[in-house]
Structure formats: structure tokens, C-alpha cells
Write a protein that holds these residues in place. Structure first.
Motif, PDB file in Angstrom:
ATOM      1  N   PRO A 131       0.459  -1.396   0.040  1.00 48.66           N
ATOM      2  CA  PRO A 131      -0.065   0.123   0.038  1.00 48.66           C
ATOM      3  C   PRO A 131       1.089   1.279  -0.248  1.00 48.66           C
ATOM      4  O   PRO A 131       2.015   1.470   0.571  1.00 48.66           O
ATOM      5  CB  PRO A 131      -0.822   0.235   1.237  1.00 48.66           C
ATOM      6  N   MET A 132       0.539   2.248  -0.724  1.00 49.27           N
ATOM      7  CA  MET A 132       1.160   3.643  -1.132  1.00 49.27           C
ATOM      8  C   MET A 132       0.440   4.536  -0.132  1.00 49.27           C
ATOM      9  O   MET A 132       0.596   5.664  -1.289  1.00 49.27           O
ATOM     10  CB  MET A 132       1.890   4.114  -2.056  1.00 49.27           C
ATOM     11  N   ILE A 133      -0.858   4.551   0.479  1.00 48.73           N
ATOM     12  CA  ILE A 133      -1.928   5.226   0.642  1.00 48.73           C
ATOM     13  C   ILE A 133      -1.696   5.223   2.426  1.00 48.73           C
ATOM     14  O   ILE A 133      -1.353   4.530   3.162  1.00 48.73           O
ATOM     15  CB  ILE A 133      -2.726   5.214   0.676  1.00 48.73           C
ATOM     16  N   GLU A 134      -2.754   6.002   2.693  1.00 47.89           N
ATOM     17  CA  GLU A 134      -2.530   6.733   4.383  1.00 47.89           C
ATOM     18  C   GLU A 134      -3.333   5.592   4.702  1.00 47.89           C
ATOM     19  O   GLU A 134      -3.472   5.110   5.630  1.00 47.89           O
ATOM     20  CB  GLU A 134      -2.752   8.398   4.477  1.00 47.89           C
ATOM     21  N   ASP A 135      -5.084   5.320   3.867  1.00 45.91           N
ATOM     22  CA  ASP A 135      -6.051   5.065   4.131  1.00 45.91           C
ATOM     23  C   ASP A 135      -5.908   3.589   4.104  1.00 45.91           C
ATOM     24  O   ASP A 135      -5.758   3.423   2.560  1.00 45.91           O
ATOM     25  CB  ASP A 135      -7.114   5.847   4.101  1.00 45.91           C
ATOM     26  N   LYS A 154      10.574   3.517   2.235  1.00 46.99           N
ATOM     27  CA  LYS A 154      10.509   3.268   0.858  1.00 46.99           C
ATOM     28  C   LYS A 154       9.575   2.312  -0.519  1.00 46.99           C
ATOM     29  O   LYS A 154      10.046   1.338   0.114  1.00 46.99           O
ATOM     30  CB  LYS A 154      11.525   4.171   0.237  1.00 46.99           C
ATOM     31  N   LEU A 155       8.944   3.098  -1.622  1.00 47.07           N
ATOM     32  CA  LEU A 155       8.818   1.693  -2.254  1.00 47.07           C
ATOM     33  C   LEU A 155       9.737   0.662  -2.581  1.00 47.07           C
ATOM     34  O   LEU A 155       9.375  -0.346  -3.154  1.00 47.07           O
ATOM     35  CB  LEU A 155       8.080   2.149  -3.362  1.00 47.07           C
ATOM     36  N   LYS A 156      10.993   1.239  -2.399  1.00 48.53           N
ATOM     37  CA  LYS A 156      12.441   0.361  -3.038  1.00 48.53           C
ATOM     38  C   LYS A 156      12.972  -0.485  -2.492  1.00 48.53           C
ATOM     39  O   LYS A 156      12.740  -1.827  -2.348  1.00 48.53           O
ATOM     40  CB  LYS A 156      13.142   1.581  -3.163  1.00 48.53           C
ATOM     41  N   ALA A 157      12.259  -0.272  -0.630  1.00 45.40           N
ATOM     42  CA  ALA A 157      12.654  -1.098   0.274  1.00 45.40           C
ATOM     43  C   ALA A 157      11.396  -2.836   0.567  1.00 45.40           C
ATOM     44  O   ALA A 157      11.593  -3.618   0.434  1.00 45.40           O
ATOM     45  CB  ALA A 157      13.180  -0.701   1.799  1.00 45.40           C
ATOM     46  N   LYS A 158      10.969  -1.936  -0.016  1.00 46.66           N
ATOM     47  CA  LYS A 158       8.756  -2.473  -0.416  1.00 46.66           C
ATOM     48  C   LYS A 158       9.605  -3.926  -1.501  1.00 46.66           C
ATOM     49  O   LYS A 158       9.424  -5.170  -1.554  1.00 46.66           O
ATOM     50  CB  LYS A 158       7.729  -2.472  -0.353  1.00 46.66           C
ATOM     51  N   PHE A 159       9.906  -3.585  -2.372  1.00 45.71           N
ATOM     52  CA  PHE A 159      10.347  -4.478  -3.420  1.00 45.71           C
ATOM     53  C   PHE A 159      11.114  -5.317  -3.069  1.00 45.71           C
ATOM     54  O   PHE A 159      11.469  -6.545  -3.570  1.00 45.71           O
ATOM     55  CB  PHE A 159      10.759  -3.826  -4.917  1.00 45.71           C
ATOM     56  N   LYS A 160      12.070  -4.660  -2.518  1.00 48.15           N
ATOM     57  CA  LYS A 160      13.368  -5.159  -2.223  1.00 48.15           C
ATOM     58  C   LYS A 160      13.138  -6.558  -1.040  1.00 48.15           C
ATOM     59  O   LYS A 160      13.534  -7.407  -1.099  1.00 48.15           O
ATOM     60  CB  LYS A 160      15.109  -5.131  -1.171  1.00 48.15           C
ATOM     61  N   TYR A 161      12.109  -6.013   0.060  1.00 50.67           N
ATOM     62  CA  TYR A 161      11.490  -7.363   0.465  1.00 50.67           C
ATOM     63  C   TYR A 161      11.190  -8.671  -0.545  1.00 50.67           C
ATOM     64  O   TYR A 161      10.684 -10.042  -0.075  1.00 50.67           O
ATOM     65  CB  TYR A 161      10.357  -6.504   1.702  1.00 50.67           C
ATOM     66  N   ALA A 162      10.228  -8.087  -1.131  1.00 53.10           N
ATOM     67  CA  ALA A 162       9.605  -8.651  -1.821  1.00 53.10           C
ATOM     68  C   ALA A 162      10.877 -10.025  -2.810  1.00 53.10           C
ATOM     69  O   ALA A 162      10.118 -11.267  -2.906  1.00 53.10           O
ATOM     70  CB  ALA A 162       8.356  -8.798  -3.022  1.00 53.10           C
ATOM     71  N   ASP A 163      11.034  -9.175  -2.587  1.00 53.70           N
ATOM     72  CA  ASP A 163      12.350  -9.679  -4.364  1.00 53.70           C
ATOM     73  C   ASP A 163      13.242 -10.834  -3.280  1.00 53.70           C
ATOM     74  O   ASP A 163      13.274 -12.766  -3.357  1.00 53.70           O
ATOM     75  CB  ASP A 163      13.642  -8.687  -4.701  1.00 53.70           C
ATOM     76  N   LYS A 164      13.820 -10.401  -2.208  1.00 53.62           N
ATOM     77  CA  LYS A 164      14.585 -11.580  -1.257  1.00 53.62           C
ATOM     78  C   LYS A 164      13.446 -12.462  -0.781  1.00 53.62           C
ATOM     79  O   LYS A 164      14.068 -13.702  -0.403  1.00 53.62           O
ATOM     80  CB  LYS A 164      15.349 -10.583   0.242  1.00 53.62           C
ATOM     81  N   LEU A 165      12.453 -12.482  -0.043  1.00 50.65           N
ATOM     82  CA  LEU A 165      11.200 -13.444  -0.009  1.00 50.65           C
ATOM     83  C   LEU A 165      11.115 -14.115  -1.081  1.00 50.65           C
ATOM     84  O   LEU A 165      10.112 -15.317  -0.867  1.00 50.65           O
ATOM     85  CB  LEU A 165      10.464 -12.706   0.642  1.00 50.65           C
ATOM     86  N   ILE A 188       0.451  -8.498   3.254  1.00 51.58           N
ATOM     87  CA  ILE A 188       0.453  -7.103   2.890  1.00 51.58           C
ATOM     88  C   ILE A 188       2.071  -6.440   3.851  1.00 51.58           C
ATOM     89  O   ILE A 188       1.953  -6.477   4.881  1.00 51.58           O
ATOM     90  CB  ILE A 188      -0.828  -7.024   2.695  1.00 51.58           C
ATOM     91  N   TYR A 189       2.426  -5.658   3.181  1.00 46.08           N
ATOM     92  CA  TYR A 189       3.426  -5.019   4.020  1.00 46.08           C
ATOM     93  C   TYR A 189       2.546  -3.798   4.071  1.00 46.08           C
ATOM     94  O   TYR A 189       2.434  -2.495   3.819  1.00 46.08           O
ATOM     95  CB  TYR A 189       4.382  -4.523   2.774  1.00 46.08           C
ATOM     96  N   LEU A 190       2.956  -3.000   5.899  1.00 47.75           N
ATOM     97  CA  LEU A 190       2.364  -2.142   6.456  1.00 47.75           C
ATOM     98  C   LEU A 190       3.278  -1.165   6.667  1.00 47.75           C
ATOM     99  O   LEU A 190       2.886  -0.203   7.321  1.00 47.75           O
ATOM    100  CB  LEU A 190       1.726  -3.108   7.477  1.00 47.75           C
ATOM    101  N   ASN A 191       4.591  -2.084   7.083  1.00 49.10           N
ATOM    102  CA  ASN A 191       5.370  -0.561   7.247  1.00 49.10           C
ATOM    103  C   ASN A 191       6.039   0.172   7.196  1.00 49.10           C
ATOM    104  O   ASN A 191       5.429   0.364   5.826  1.00 49.10           O
ATOM    105  CB  ASN A 191       7.138  -1.847   7.785  1.00 49.10           C
ATOM    106  N   ASP A 192       5.892   1.242   7.498  1.00 51.60           N
ATOM    107  CA  ASP A 192       6.007   2.772   6.857  1.00 51.60           C
ATOM    108  C   ASP A 192       7.403   2.627   6.092  1.00 51.60           C
ATOM    109  O   ASP A 192       8.748   2.909   7.051  1.00 51.60           O
ATOM    110  CB  ASP A 192       6.216   3.883   7.728  1.00 51.60           C
TER     111      ASP A 192
END
Lengths: 437, 437
Positions: B353-357, B383-394, B377-381
Motif C-alpha cells: 500500500p502506498m496510501i494513508e488509508d 520507501k517503495l524500493k525497500a518494499k520491493f527488495k523485501y518481496a525480492d529477497k523473500l 500485506i506490507y504495512l511498515n512505513d
């Protein structure tokens, strides 16, 4: 030959196959749910260095742990899955991705005095979400949605996840200048369901807490209303404590987000008496009760902690987790006849050959297995009646008999063991598979 | 705070999540196969009374066992799954249906000196079929078909189940009047793959066995030909021994029936050097080797025994079983990069998610889970890049990002993380589920 008595240690669970099937099914449902939420599996050893397992522990844990020497090593059996997780994360920090979401389902050991429903060897089913340095409060709302899914999967829809926040309690005691007595007060509050309000008040007075403070505490823990009303009351609560306000804000967030995660208002509530132990949790805490069976006690509990692995590493690893004591839960539900399941056997079909030449029955069994039907073929030389009795005792739902006639006509009957009904079909794997699926 | 080093005991297996996924997948395939053949699950305690576990044992077992005192109890960790099965069947005899087909997959403990690939805590995956008083020889042919199914499920088709019958060996020694030296001879024969024929002959001569007997033994163990040719040679073998003839007849039956069970001739063979330990098995014995990786040694072994539970009961319980040492097998296959699997992650989809709500992304996650998609669902706050890296590593195969635009247009892109390809679809759970399934 002299015989040794085949005893099993009390406090361990050893089930008959039929019960084991039910147990495994419950375990599988829990695991499926954990996976559905993307948790990763772990399987740490049951034996660990005592020094590692007892890095934090003291008191009760040390007394209860199974500890022994083997060669030069001082070893122990793990007494929970949290300490091994702490060690694991400290050890493998660089190889993990955060938030690290892991589940582990395994046996743990505690030297309990054996009594009905108390176990020395039992399964815990844990999930935790760990942050690297920080972890959003929203994860505290994701966990109740997992609990919610699990108990619905297990066939229960009347359960309540009771939620509180330790900061609120700590803040209350701070505001009342009762921090030193906090542990004793928590212990008393925790008993309110058992001993009632009046006894709690008396015990608090016996603790030499002034009347104003006792009144405040009693007003606090007996607060009525919906979750939202309670939160509103807490927001207006007159108390001098920063940490209290923080706790209320967190609780408010959690309640708001739980709803986003699809948990119904009938399945959770704010309960200000929930404390969950004395020194581990630092924020949100949960306990879960089956509404109709309060005597079982909490069936799933957990909460938020600030620093998981501080005994092994300088890295700050906050997290939130819950645990289900599966062995105890299964035992209790089984005693109350509440295991809700449809699966009674492993094999779905028993083939009974009544001919010398086993080629065709065995070939059929192989084909059925390849079609995904769990198939057993009865090969011992017994009377037909004994073979049917076997299927009956094992609750295998379908039986087919293959004799000379069946081979000659290539027709046979599938017997539904529950209804007694027989369906005549071609002796052909696909037809049989489609009929019983 | 002083830190404790987060050590794990050598000789125990503690995997990173990605390897654990592979391990669990192997374990699941083995369990699925056991169930496909209608075996019932058991889960006996890991801790048992030492007296019970050691009723039969002696020598090596006693030295290797993890034994300790807790309160008044002399307890040990189980060192295999066979002894607990014996105890279980003796204890629950009246409540079981025979033939009793059970599987058990669990950890066992042996105080091995730690060395590469040797484990102190390891999984065994056992199946046994027990008869009440008797058990047809045809079951000895069913077990190889289970081994056959498992190794094919694990991605191997080049393996050989080597089969022998202990009665043939015992009969041979009887015929040669070498019964007293049987144990020593077996030990020497067992080494033939390692030390070669010449060395075996020399060792037999050193044992002061007469030349005629040595020649007979050597001719026997180096016998060439197909399984059928060997059986024919054995039938014509000149030896004065009833038990030898019995063994040959059993072996003949097993070979005939194995084929009925669909095991190909390339996946089994008669091997007259297979003995499988010295005092446990009494008939058919098996060992299984991966043809291309003989260095791994036997990956699945077992055999027929006359009386499982004689140390606990007078009931005669013959049986046949095999065991897979899963921890060692996984370790070896992993070292050789031979784990054949397609599943690399638990979660199939990561929602970013890249929104507040968060209402819509969380609702979507719940809907996808209900449709059977393992969704995180990735809920920690971050950057988008870090979130993609997470998906990639996993190694999560699909990712969707939900921002303001996606909410407004109700359109979004599913990113295939392996190919980089993006597919634009409606922001709707069913559509997403269908796209990635």
C-alpha cells in the motif's frame, strides 16, 4: 522373556489413530492459516545449550526446565518457542528480511506436576512479526485477524479476543504513584473473573493502597461499555501520565484497524483487566476466549514486546506475536466433544480382493492413488466379514470388493460405509474416483 | 546488558526460512505419499521412561541415548521411532485394527560425535505394517512401491531399491556350518562396496573359514544377473538348508509382486549382500540408493521382522517397515544442489500500500486469502524500493502496489517478480486471483 510394562509418561499426549487424525487436522488448519497470511516456517532444535535457553529466565522456568549433561554439554529442552526465536534472529539477523514473519509449531517441555489437562510435553503454535528497529502499530491489528480466521476455521464463531495495552496499566499505576506495587496489583486484578470485584477491592486494601487509589483502580477495571465507549472514557480519564495517553492512543489505533482487517465487533473487545504476565509484554496484549466455554480459559494469547532478543544482541527487535497451546486446546475440546471435523480416516477407499490373482486389484489401487484417492488395499488372508469390519473400525468411507465376478463382468459395487448404499459402476479407476469424490 | 552468544548445538539442523520451505516441502511429499497408501498418523512423545526405551537395547544405544533424571523419573529422549511404536502397540493392542498401518515423522536423538552430515537431532519418517499374529508376504512388496512413489515425487527416477532376504543369508551360513561366525561374516560382506571383493575374501580367510566355504560365500555374494536370473540360480543353489529355501521362495514372491505394484525393473534389484544390521530383521530387507549419487548411501531402508513388541507383550506382532532419515537426506541433497522444487516462498502475493488509508488494501488482502491466495500485506512505513527488495529477497512471485491512482481508477498492475512483466487488471480480488493462479 520378562516383559517391560509399556508405560507412557503422564503429562505427555499419546493418541489413538482416530484422535490423532483429528489433532493433525486442527494443526493443519492452524498452519494453513499462518501460511495464508504469508508467515515463514521455522523449525529450531528441541535441545539447546542451557546457557542460551536460560539467558533471561529465572525462577519458575529454571525449576521446570528439563536439563541434562551430555558429554561436555549442559543441555536443556526448550520450554517455549519464543526464546529459540530470539536466539535464531540474533544469530541469523543478517540473513533475514524484516518485518520477519515466522510461524513455528512444535513441542515444548515443562516439568509440570502431572494433573488432568496439564502437560509436560505439548505443542505450541506461534506466530510473530518482528521489526528491525521499529514495527508499525498496525501489525498489532493484523494478529487478531489471524486469530479470527483460525477459530472460524476450527468451527467456532462465538469467541472474543480481549484486547488491552500494558502502557495503559503502567500509566495508571504511575499516575496513582503505585509503580512499586504494580506487580502485586496486576496479580490481583488478573483474578477478577475468578474471585469477583469485592474480593479484589479487599485484596487491594490489604496491599495498603490508599482508598482514593483503590477507587480509581476499581473504577478503571470495572469500566463498562463498548470498546469505543471505553476508549472514549479512557481519553477523558483524569490521570497524570504520558505513558497512559500513549497506551490509549495505541489501543484506539488497534481497535480501528482490527475492523479494517474484517474482525467483527462481536469477536473482540477492549478488556482493561488483561495483563498477560508481568515483565514481557510492553504494549498491546491479547487473550482469546470461547464465549460458550469460558472454563477452557484463554485459547490464544500474546502481545507486543519492545525488544525480543536483548539477551543475545544489541539490535533492537520489537515484535508482536500470539501463541496457541494446541495440546491443551485439543485436550479440552475433545473432553467437551467439541472437535468439529468431517475427516475421520486417512484412507478414502478400501479395496478388498477376493481372488488369488492380485494383479487387477493392485493395478486399480495404483491408478486410484495416481488420481488422488487415498487408497488402501487389504492384502492379508481373512474372511470377507473380517475385512469389512476392518473398514468399519477405521471409518474408511468407501469399500469395493473385487472377486471373480467383478473381473469377468468388469462391473462392481462401491459401498458407502456410512449409509450402506451400493453404487454399481464399471471397474475402472476414473469412474470410481469420480463416484466417490 | 551482557550478551549470551546465540549458539545452536552442532549436530542439530536449524535452517534459514528459504531452506526450511524446501525441507517442509520434502517432508510434506513423503507424508502425502504415506497417506495416499492409507497409513494412519501417530505422534508418540519424545520423552519416555528410560526403562521402556532401553527394554531391548544395549551397547551403542545405551551409550548414545540422551538420558536424565527429572523428579523421580528416569527419562530418555527416543533414539528411533520403532521402539516407541512397539510400546504403543503393546499398550493399545485392543484398540487397534490389524493390519495396523501407521506412519510417524518426528525427531529422534542420538549422542553422535558431531561431524559433517551427522546429526544428533534428526527426523525419521517411518512406515510400518503390523499383523496380529501373521502378516502376508505380499506386504513386503507393497513397501517398495511406496518408496518408489516417494522418490519419484521428490523428483528422482533413477534409484534402485536393493532387496534381499535374511533367511537366505542365515540359510547359507547354516548350510556352510558357519552360524557362529555369521555376525562377523555379515559385517565383512557389508563392506564389499567399499573395500572390494579381494579384501572381503582376505578378511574371510583371516576369520579362519575354510576355503570351500569362502569360495561358496564369494560365489554367492558376487552372483551376477538380473533379479530373476539370481532367483533362478538361488533355487538351484546346492545347499543343505530349509531356511535358505524359504528365503528364496519369499524373495521370489516379493519380486513377482513388486512388479504388480508398478515398480519398474530399473528401480529394484536383488542384491545378496544387503543385510541391514545384525539382529532385528528376519526376512525381506531393503536399501535404496540414488543411482547417480551412491556417495549419499542408502536413502531409505527397512525390512521384515518377526515380532515387534516382544519386550512388552506376549502377542506376536510381525511386521514390515521402512524408514527415511529425512534430516540427513535433505542435508545431502542440499549440499549436492539436488533439491528439486518449484516452491520458493510461502506468500504468493505481496500487497504494497502506498496510501494513508489502508481500508482498501487490507480488504483486498482478506478477499484474496478467502480465495485461497497466500497473501501478505506490507504495512511498515518504508520507501517503495525497500518494499520491493523485501518481496525480492523473500522470492514472493507477485507484487501489487496500491496508491492513490489505483484507488481512483480501480485499475492496477500485477508485477511478476521473476520476469519483471506487468499485467494491468481491475482492482478486484477475483480477477487478481485468476491472473496469478
Amino acid at each position: 522373556m520378562e516383559k517391560t510394562e509399556p508405560r507412557t509418561l503422564t503429562g505427555t499426549m499419546e493418541l489413538l489413530p482416530r484422535e490423532q487424525i483429528l489433532f493433525n487436522q486442527m494443526k493443519q488448519k492452524i498452519e494453513n492459516t499462518y501460511q495464508k497470511f504469508g508467515f515463514l516456517p521455522l523449525d529450531t532444535p528441541i535441545i539447546e545449550f542451557s546457557e542460551v535457553l536460560l539467558a533471561k529466565a529465572g525462577g519458575e522456568t529454571e525449576k521446570q526446565i528439563y536439563r541434562f549433561q551430555k558429554g561436555d554439554n549442559d543441555l536443556s529442552l526448550r520450554f517455549d518457542l519464543t526464546v529459540p526465536l530470539s536466539k535464531y534472529v540474533a544469530k541469523n539477523y543478517g540473513n533475514l528480511s524484516f518485518p520477519f514473519r515466522r510461524y513455528q509449531m512444535g513441542k515444548v517441555y515443562r516439568g509440570e506436576r502431572p494433573q488432568k489437562g496439564r502437560f509436560r510435553e505439548f505443542y505450541q503454535c506461534d506466530i510473530d512479526i518482528l521489526g528491525d528497529g521499529e514495527l508499525g502499530i498496525i501489525y498489532d491489528a493484523e494478529l487478531p485477524s489471524i486469530i479470527n480466521t483460525i477459530f472460524r476455521e476450527l468451527g467456532f464463531d462465538q469467541f472474543t479476543i480481549r484486547i488491552n495495552n500494558r502502557k495503559i496499566l503502567n500509566g495508571l499505576f504511575e499516575g496513582l504513584q503505585q509503580q512499586e506495587k504494580a506487580t502485586s496489583i496486576l496479580r490481583i486484578i488478573d483474578k477478577i473473573d475468578k474471585i469477583g470485584e469485592k474480593a479484589v477491592r479487599e485484596e487491594l486494601i490489604n496491599l495498603e493502597i490508599n482508598e482514593i487509589a483503590v477507587n480509581k483502580i476499581m473504577n478503571f477495571i470495572t469500566m463498562e461499555g463498548t470498546s469505543d465507549e471505553k476508549i472514549q472514557k479512557l481519553e477523558n480519564w483524569e490521570i497524570e501520565s504520558q505513558i497512559f495517553q500513549e497506551g490509549v492512543e495505541e489501543l484506539k489505533q488497534v481497535v480501528k484497524n482490527i475492523r479494517l482487517f474484517g474482525v467483527m465487533d462481536s469477536n473482540f473487545k477492549v478488556d482493561l483487566t488483561i495483563a498477560r504476565g508481568l515483565d514481557y509484554y510492553t504494549g498491546t496484549v491479547y487473550e482469546t476466549f470461547l464465549d460458550e466455554y469460558p472454563q477452557i480459559g484463554s485459547v490464544c494469547s500474546g502481545g507486543r514486546y519492545e525488544n525480543l532478543a536483548e539477551y543475545y544482541t544489541d539490535k533492537k527487535l520489537p515484535g508482536v506475536g500470539v501463541s496457541i497451546g494446541l495440546t491443551r486446546l485439543f485436550y479440552q475440546l475433545n473432553e467437551l466433544n467439541l472437535i468439529k471435523t468431517t475427516k475421520k480416516s486417512i484412507a478414502e477407499l478400501l479395496i478388498i480382493p477376493m481372488i488369488e490373482d492380485l494383479e487387477e486389484p493392485i493395478k486399480l489401487a495404483t491408478e486410484l492413488r495416481n488420481l488422488g484417492i487415498k487408497t488402501e488395499i487389504y492384502l492379508n488372508d481373512k474372511k470377507l466379514k473380517a475385512k469389512f469390519k476392518y473398514a468399519d473400525k477405521l471409518k474408511i468411507p468407501y469399500v469395493i470388493v473385487i472377486g471373480e465376478d467383478e473381473i469377468k463382468t468388469q462391473k462392481m459395487a462401491i459401498k458407502n460405509m456410512e449409509t450402506g448404499e451400493e453404487i454399481r459402476v464399471d471397474l475402472e479407476a476414473k469412474t470410481i474416483a469420480n463416484t466417490i469424490k
